[in-house]
Structures are given as C-alpha cells and as structure tokens.
Write a protein that holds these residues in place. Structure first.
Motif, PDB file in Angstrom:
ATOM      1  N   VAL A 119       0.830  -1.204   0.000  1.00 35.06           N
ATOM      2  CA  VAL A 119       0.000   0.000   0.000  1.00 35.06           C
ATOM      3  C   VAL A 119       0.865   1.255   0.000  1.00 35.06           C
ATOM      4  CG1 VAL A 119      -1.713   1.319   1.288  1.00 35.06           C
ATOM      5  CG2 VAL A 119      -1.920  -1.167   1.143  1.00 35.06           C
ATOM      6  N   ILE A 120       1.904   1.255   0.858  1.00 36.45           N
ATOM      7  CA  ILE A 120       2.799   2.412   0.945  1.00 36.45           C
ATOM      8  C   ILE A 120       3.549   2.617  -0.365  1.00 36.45           C
ATOM      9  CG2 ILE A 120       4.863   3.309   2.079  1.00 36.45           C
ATOM     10  CD1 ILE A 120       3.895   1.899   4.638  1.00 36.45           C
ATOM     11  N   THR A 121       3.982   1.515  -0.995  1.00 33.46           N
ATOM     12  CA  THR A 121       4.711   1.606  -2.263  1.00 33.46           C
ATOM     13  C   THR A 121       3.839   2.197  -3.360  1.00 33.46           C
ATOM     14  OG1 THR A 121       6.058  -0.325  -1.675  1.00 33.46           O
ATOM     15  CG2 THR A 121       5.969   0.286  -4.011  1.00 33.46           C
ATOM     16  N   ILE A 122       2.572   1.793  -3.396  1.00 30.35           N
ATOM     17  CA  ILE A 122       1.649   2.345  -4.397  1.00 30.35           C
ATOM     18  C   ILE A 122       1.471   3.842  -4.188  1.00 30.35           C
ATOM     19  CG2 ILE A 122      -0.745   2.333  -5.202  1.00 30.35           C
ATOM     20  CD1 ILE A 122      -0.819  -0.663  -4.594  1.00 30.35           C
ATOM     21  N   MET A 123       1.288   4.240  -2.935  1.00 29.88           N
ATOM     22  CA  MET A 123       1.127   5.664  -2.635  1.00 29.88           C
ATOM     23  C   MET A 123       2.401   6.443  -2.963  1.00 29.88           C
ATOM     24  SD  MET A 123      -0.918   5.330   1.000  1.00 29.88           S
ATOM     25  CE  MET A 123      -0.868   7.099   1.257  1.00 29.88           C
ATOM     26  N   ALA A 124       3.563   5.872  -2.620  1.00 28.94           N
ATOM     27  CA  ALA A 124       4.836   6.536  -2.893  1.00 28.94           C
ATOM     28  C   ALA A 124       5.072   6.668  -4.390  1.00 28.94           C
ATOM     29  CB  ALA A 124       5.977   5.761  -2.236  1.00 28.94           C
ATOM     30  N   SER A 125       4.668   5.646  -5.157  1.00 29.53           N
ATOM     31  CA  SER A 125       4.834   5.685  -6.613  1.00 29.53           C
ATOM     32  C   SER A 125       4.017   6.811  -7.235  1.00 29.53           C
ATOM     33  CB  SER A 125       4.422   4.340  -7.221  1.00 29.53           C
ATOM     34  OG  SER A 125       5.222   3.288  -6.726  1.00 29.53           O
ATOM     35  N   ILE A 126       2.816   6.994  -6.719  1.00 29.62           N
ATOM     36  CA  ILE A 126       1.961   8.075  -7.222  1.00 29.62           C
ATOM     37  C   ILE A 126       2.586   9.439  -6.918  1.00 29.62           C
ATOM     38  CG2 ILE A 126      -0.284   9.204  -6.977  1.00 29.62           C
ATOM     39  CD1 ILE A 126      -1.469   6.430  -6.370  1.00 29.62           C
ATOM     40  N   ILE A 127       3.077   9.602  -5.684  1.00 31.45           N
ATOM     41  CA  ILE A 127       3.693  10.874  -5.285  1.00 31.45           C
ATOM     42  C   ILE A 127       4.953  11.145  -6.111  1.00 31.45           C
ATOM     43  CG2 ILE A 127       4.841  12.082  -3.388  1.00 31.45           C
ATOM     44  CD1 ILE A 127       2.965  10.576  -1.478  1.00 31.45           C
ATOM     45  N   ILE A 128       5.783  10.093  -6.309  1.00 29.41           N
ATOM     46  CA  ILE A 128       7.022  10.255  -7.077  1.00 29.41           C
ATOM     47  C   ILE A 128       6.713  10.586  -8.538  1.00 29.41           C
ATOM     48  CG2 ILE A 128       9.023   9.012  -7.973  1.00 29.41           C
ATOM     49  CD1 ILE A 128       9.159   7.526  -5.307  1.00 29.41           C
ATOM     50  N   SER A 129       5.671   9.986  -9.078  1.00 31.27           N
ATOM     51  CA  SER A 129       5.286  10.272 -10.461  1.00 31.27           C
ATOM     52  C   SER A 129       4.878  11.734 -10.616  1.00 31.27           C
ATOM     53  CB  SER A 129       4.136   9.358 -10.887  1.00 31.27           C
ATOM     54  OG  SER A 129       4.523   8.004 -10.859  1.00 31.27           O
ATOM     55  N   ILE A 130       4.078  12.220  -9.663  1.00 30.59           N
ATOM     56  CA  ILE A 130       3.666  13.632  -9.697  1.00 30.59           C
ATOM     57  C   ILE A 130       4.877  14.548  -9.546  1.00 30.59           C
ATOM     58  CG2 ILE A 130       2.317  15.403  -8.510  1.00 30.59           C
ATOM     59  CD1 ILE A 130       0.348  13.190  -7.710  1.00 30.59           C
ATOM     60  N   LEU A 131       5.778  14.168  -8.617  1.00 28.53           N
ATOM     61  CA  LEU A 131       6.995  14.961  -8.406  1.00 28.53           C
ATOM     62  C   LEU A 131       7.858  14.996  -9.664  1.00 28.53           C
ATOM     63  CD1 LEU A 131       8.847  16.523  -6.478  1.00 28.53           C
ATOM     64  CD2 LEU A 131       9.828  14.323  -5.778  1.00 28.53           C
ATOM     65  N   SER A 132       7.946  13.866 -10.352  1.00 29.07           N
ATOM     66  CA  SER A 132       8.730  13.794 -11.585  1.00 29.07           C
ATOM     67  C   SER A 132       8.165  14.721 -12.656  1.00 29.07           C
ATOM     68  CB  SER A 132       8.757  12.351 -12.104  1.00 29.07           C
ATOM     69  OG  SER A 132       9.428  12.258 -13.325  1.00 29.07           O
ATOM     70  N   LEU A 133       6.844  14.761 -12.782  1.00 29.04           N
ATOM     71  CA  LEU A 133       6.209  15.648 -13.760  1.00 29.04           C
ATOM     72  C   LEU A 133       6.488  17.110 -13.439  1.00 29.04           C
ATOM     73  CD1 LEU A 133       2.751  13.848 -14.187  1.00 29.04           C
ATOM     74  CD2 LEU A 133       4.661  13.877 -15.812  1.00 29.04           C
ATOM     75  N   VAL A 134       6.432  17.439 -12.145  1.00 21.90           N
ATOM     76  CA  VAL A 134       6.678  18.825 -11.733  1.00 21.90           C
ATOM     77  C   VAL A 134       8.128  19.213 -11.997  1.00 21.90           C
ATOM     78  CG1 VAL A 134       6.757  20.402  -9.757  1.00 21.90           C
ATOM     79  CG2 VAL A 134       4.855  18.778  -9.998  1.00 21.90           C
ATOM     80  N   LEU A 135       9.062  18.315 -11.672  1.00 22.80           N
ATOM     81  CA  LEU A 135      10.479  18.604 -11.877  1.00 22.80           C
ATOM     82  C   LEU A 135      10.812  18.760 -13.356  1.00 22.80           C
ATOM     83  CD1 LEU A 135      12.152  16.214  -9.254  1.00 22.80           C
ATOM     84  CD2 LEU A 135      11.949  18.704  -9.138  1.00 22.80           C
ATOM     85  N   ASN A 136      10.132  17.978 -14.202  1.00 21.73           N
ATOM     86  CA  ASN A 136      10.357  18.083 -15.644  1.00 21.73           C
ATOM     87  C   ASN A 136       9.967  19.450 -16.196  1.00 21.73           C
ATOM     88  OD1 ASN A 136      11.534  15.672 -16.584  1.00 21.73           O
ATOM     89  ND2 ASN A 136       9.618  14.582 -16.283  1.00 21.73           N
ATOM     90  N   LEU A 137       9.035  20.100 -15.509  1.00 18.21           N
ATOM     91  CA  LEU A 137       8.580  21.416 -15.965  1.00 18.21           C
ATOM     92  C   LEU A 137       9.534  22.537 -15.578  1.00 18.21           C
ATOM     93  CD1 LEU A 137       4.764  21.133 -15.119  1.00 18.21           C
ATOM     94  CD2 LEU A 137       5.852  20.903 -17.377  1.00 18.21           C
ATOM     95  N   ILE A 138      10.288  22.328 -14.489  1.00 16.46           N
ATOM     96  CA  ILE A 138      11.134  23.418 -13.984  1.00 16.46           C
ATOM     97  C   ILE A 138      12.633  23.132 -14.113  1.00 16.46           C
ATOM     98  CG2 ILE A 138       9.380  24.239 -12.387  1.00 16.46           C
ATOM     99  CD1 ILE A 138      10.727  22.702 -10.161  1.00 16.46           C
ATOM    100  N   LEU A 139      13.008  21.862 -14.373  1.00 17.62           N
ATOM    101  CA  LEU A 139      14.422  21.506 -14.485  1.00 17.62           C
ATOM    102  C   LEU A 139      14.680  20.803 -15.806  1.00 17.62           C
ATOM    103  CD1 LEU A 139      15.027  20.087 -10.877  1.00 17.62           C
ATOM    104  CD2 LEU A 139      15.602  22.377 -11.707  1.00 17.62           C
ATOM    105  N   ASN A 140      15.951  20.734 -16.190  1.00  9.68           N
ATOM    106  CA  ASN A 140      16.274  19.995 -17.407  1.00  9.68           C
ATOM    107  C   ASN A 140      16.202  18.485 -17.146  1.00  9.68           C
ATOM    108  OD1 ASN A 140      18.965  18.960 -16.514  1.00  9.68           O
ATOM    109  ND2 ASN A 140      19.480  21.146 -16.527  1.00  9.68           N
ATOM    110  N   LYS A 141      16.193  17.716 -18.219  1.00 10.49           N
ATOM    111  CA  LYS A 141      15.965  16.272 -18.122  1.00 10.49           C
ATOM    112  C   LYS A 141      17.050  15.563 -17.322  1.00 10.49           C
ATOM    113  CE  LYS A 141      15.047  12.207 -20.990  1.00 10.49           C
ATOM    114  NZ  LYS A 141      14.891  11.697 -22.376  1.00 10.49           N
ATOM    115  N   GLN A 142      18.324  15.950 -17.555  1.00 10.87           N
ATOM    116  CA  GLN A 142      19.430  15.278 -16.875  1.00 10.87           C
ATOM    117  C   GLN A 142      19.361  15.476 -15.366  1.00 10.87           C
ATOM    118  OE1 GLN A 142      19.716  17.164 -19.557  1.00 10.87           O
ATOM    119  NE2 GLN A 142      20.378  15.650 -21.107  1.00 10.87           N
TER     120      GLN A 142
END
Length: 280
Positions: A119-142
């Motif tokens: 359950v925790i892993t599923i929740m963490a995966s969702i949060i990390i996915s959202i965080l990844s999308l946000v970081l892609n908007l403000i930082l470069n890919k590398q």
C-alpha cells in the motif's frame, strides 16, 4: 520510546563476530538447511505449480495467483530465517517447539508488513510520479533524472534498513510486543544511529557484489551443469551466512537501543544460556 544513539560500530562488530564465532557450527548447519529448503521450495513453486521454464526463465503462465504464491513463499522463507536466528539467540541448541511457535508468529506479522508495504509503495509511486512531472517542468531532463535516481536510492536504503530492523524485532525471543509496536520501533530505529546502519548495509552489499563477481569469474569456463549447480548452492549458503551476520549486527543495535541499561559484555553473557535475548 527514547532510543539510545551513542553506539560504536566497532564494538557492535566485535560483539556480532563473537556471537557468530561461538555459534559457528550451528549457523553453518542452519545456512545449509535453510538454503536447501529455500531452493527446493522455489523449484517446487516455479516448476511444479506454474511450469516455470528454468532454462529461459520464462513462466508459461503468469497471473495473479503466481504473484500471490511467490508472496507467500517469500514470507515463509523470511519467517523461517528469523525463527532460526531467534532460536540460536536464545541458546546454542535447536529447539523445534520454539522454532515452530516463532515461525508461525513471524509468518503472520511478515504477511501484514508486506501488505502494508504494498500500500505504501503504491502511494509513494503516485507521489514520485507527480513529483517527476513537476520537476520536468522546472528543471532539465538530466538534472531531473539525477534527482529521481537519488530519491530511489534513498528510498531503497530506507526500506532495506526498515525491513532488517523489523526482522530484528521478530528475532527477539523475549518480545511480547504487538505488530503495531514492532512497526513503530522499526520506523524509529531507521532514524537512529544512521551512520552505523548505512556503513553496515553498504559494506554488506559491497562484500556480496565482490563475492558475486568472483563467483561469476570462477564459473565462466565451467560447462558442467552438476558443477555449476553445486557452486551455485555453495554461493547461496555463503550468502545466507552473510545475511545472518548482517541481521545479527542490526539486532545488536535494536537490543541496545531499546534496553538502555545493557552494557557491552559479550564474553560474560555468551557463557550464559539463559533466556536473556541478547546477541553477544
């Protein structure tokens, strides 16, 4: 609960080495028996129940029941592993009644822990996915990839240490705590003595990686299936022994953290076969 934090890595290492040396024969036998048990169980599950192709490593049928059975198999193996260490923590002789009781108690708690982690892993995966999308908007890919890799490494270390500490609470032969209390203690211990635990964990992975590298070199020119199988079993026994040492090291931290009045007295306590629950 206030946990002790002023522990010495080398004192812990010395105590764990003393404990393992005084029970070397017992743990070698246990490593052999446990490894053979795990191999036979894995073979039965993969080959008999699911027609797993051992050559191509492709199961002929992968469905929900496959993962459920694998989940149960790993839980059984972990329960037996913790029960075995707990038995030899209690004394130097194997107690079948204690082992069976500890095994079933461990099995239920490990199942609950795995379900909670899913359950925790599923929740963490969702949060990390959202965080990844946000970081892609403000930082470069590398830079985003670097930060995400760093997050995964930190999470891996955190989960590894948490699982080991939870195993230590199962190993304690005198513990009467509920599953929630054991989870709470394990979580708190992750953030205590961080340097010691990270050094121990990294050392374990480095030793295991070097051993695996040497094993690969040794088996590169071997074409005999029987010899390869024997060497594979020997390496698995060796890996099991390393795991016992690592978990015993963490158990020492656990015990001294939750029992603040205890002192480092390995020689004195190891000569006693009483039920003191202390790895020395």
């Amino acid at each position: 609960m206030e946990l002790k934090t002023n522990l010495s890595f080398f004192s812990l290492l010395e105590d764990t080495t003393t404990f393992m040396r005084n029970r070397l024969k017992q743990f070698l036998i246990f490593s052999v028996v446990y490894t053979l048990f795990a191999i036979l169980m894995s073979y039965f599950v993969t080959s008999t129940l699911f027609n797993f192709d051992a050559i191509s490593f492709q199961p002929n049928q992968v469905n929900g029941s496959f993962f459920v059975v694998i989940f149960l198999m790993v839980s059984i193996q972990m329960a037996a592993f913790c029960a075995g260490i707990s038995n030899f923590n209690l004394g130097q002789k194997f107690d079948s009644k204690f082992f069976i009781e500890k095994f079933f108690s461990n099995f239920i708690k490990i199942l609950l822990t795995f379900l909670a982690m899913i359950v925790i892993t599923i929740m963490a995966s969702i949060i990390i996915s959202i965080l990844s999308l946000v970081l892609n908007l403000i930082l470069n890919k590398q830079l985003t990839l670097f930060l995400m890799a760093l997050i995964f490494i930190v999470l891996f270390i955190f989960l590894s240490i948490f699982i080991i500490y939870f195993c230590t609470t199962l190993i304690d032969p005198n513990q009467q705590k509920s599953w929630f209390e054991q989870m709470s203690i394990s979580f708190k211990l992750v953030f205590k003595n961080k340097l010691i635990t990270i050094i121990a964990l990294i050392s374990y992975f480095v030793i295991l990686a070097l051993s695996l590298y040497l094993y690969k070199i040794a088996t590169t020119s071997i074409f005999s299936f029987i010899v390869m199988t024997v060497l594979g079993i020997i390496f698995s026994i060796y890996s099991c022994f390393l795991q016992i040492f690592l978990v015993s090291f963490f158990y020492r931290i656990y015990f001294l953290s939750v029992n603040q009045n205890e002192q480092f007295t390995p020689q004195q306590n190891d000569n006693q076969n009483g039920n003191n629950g202390l790895i020395v």
